[in-house]
Motif scaffolding. Structure first.
Motif, PDB file in Angstrom:
ATOM      1  N   ALA A  25      15.023   7.451  37.113  1.00 33.25           N
ATOM      2  CA  ALA A  25      14.660   6.144  36.621  1.00 33.25           C
ATOM      3  C   ALA A  25      14.971   5.967  35.104  1.00 33.25           C
ATOM      4  O   ALA A  25      15.423   5.063  34.715  1.00 33.25           O
ATOM      5  CB  ALA A  25      13.257   5.909  36.828  1.00 33.25           C
ATOM      6  N   SER A  32      16.999   7.316  44.527  1.00 33.79           N
ATOM      7  CA  SER A  32      15.930   7.955  44.911  1.00 33.79           C
ATOM      8  C   SER A  32      15.394   7.848  46.356  1.00 33.79           C
ATOM      9  O   SER A  32      15.135   9.111  46.816  1.00 33.79           O
ATOM     10  CB  SER A  32      14.673   6.977  44.182  1.00 33.79           C
ATOM     11  OG  SER A  32      13.498   7.717  44.454  1.00 33.79           O
ATOM     12  N   ASP A  33      15.725   6.736  47.116  1.00 32.77           N
ATOM     13  CA  ASP A  33      15.407   6.945  48.446  1.00 32.77           C
ATOM     14  C   ASP A  33      16.587   7.760  49.082  1.00 32.77           C
ATOM     15  O   ASP A  33      15.978   8.295  50.475  1.00 32.77           O
ATOM     16  CB  ASP A  33      15.603   5.363  49.039  1.00 32.77           C
ATOM     17  CG  ASP A  33      14.462   4.468  48.728  1.00 32.77           C
ATOM     18  OD1 ASP A  33      13.473   4.890  48.219  1.00 32.77           O
ATOM     19  OD2 ASP A  33      14.688   3.056  49.044  1.00 32.77           O
ATOM     20  N   GLN A  89      17.606  -1.802  41.264  1.00 36.56           N
ATOM     21  CA  GLN A  89      17.938  -1.418  42.729  1.00 36.56           C
ATOM     22  C   GLN A  89      18.620  -0.183  43.323  1.00 36.56           C
ATOM     23  O   GLN A  89      18.420   0.446  44.087  1.00 36.56           O
ATOM     24  CB  GLN A  89      18.710  -2.915  43.519  1.00 36.56           C
ATOM     25  CG  GLN A  89      17.700  -3.940  43.221  1.00 36.56           C
ATOM     26  CD  GLN A  89      18.086  -4.808  42.008  1.00 36.56           C
ATOM     27  OE1 GLN A  89      18.696  -4.157  41.039  1.00 36.56           O
ATOM     28  NE2 GLN A  89      17.297  -5.890  41.916  1.00 36.56           N
ATOM     29  N   LYS A 118      16.699   2.792  42.864  1.00 41.72           N
ATOM     30  CA  LYS A 118      15.929   2.858  44.124  1.00 41.72           C
ATOM     31  C   LYS A 118      16.444   3.434  45.193  1.00 41.72           C
ATOM     32  O   LYS A 118      16.184   4.232  45.996  1.00 41.72           O
ATOM     33  CB  LYS A 118      15.053   1.673  44.616  1.00 41.72           C
ATOM     34  CG  LYS A 118      14.377   1.619  45.765  1.00 41.72           C
ATOM     35  CD  LYS A 118      13.445   0.495  45.804  1.00 41.72           C
ATOM     36  CE  LYS A 118      12.613   0.418  46.815  1.00 41.72           C
ATOM     37  NZ  LYS A 118      12.648   1.425  47.834  1.00 41.72           N
TER      38      LYS A 118
END
Length: 80
Positions: free
Chosen positions: A24, A40-41, A34, A37
């Protein structure tokens, strides 16, 4: 505090280990929320993990273009 003592403290602060940085933190250098994310996903939860991920693996993440992969790798390497 003497000048030598203060110099020793400053050297300790510069060499102290802070641990892994969360992915982050890349938002602070221009990577969108976005994209963070998506990283991270994909299981890339630290800047260090991003920095050592091959470009081909980043391109395999849906929504990450070659240009974005280059920028992510550059920032990840710079901040790891």
């Amino acid at each position: 505090m003497s000048q030598n003592s203060q110099q020793d403290v400053n050297e300790e602060e510069e060499t102290s280990f802070t641990g892994p940085l969360l992915v982050a933190k890349l938002q602070e250098v221009g990577i969108t929320a976005q994209d963070v994310k998506k990283l991270s996903d994909a299981g890339l939860n630290t800047i260090e993990s991003v920095a050592y991920t091959p470009k081909k693996a980043l391109l395999g993440i849906k929504g990450i273009s070659e240009q974005k992969a280059d920028k992510i790798l550059a920032e990840g390497t710079l901040h790891s």
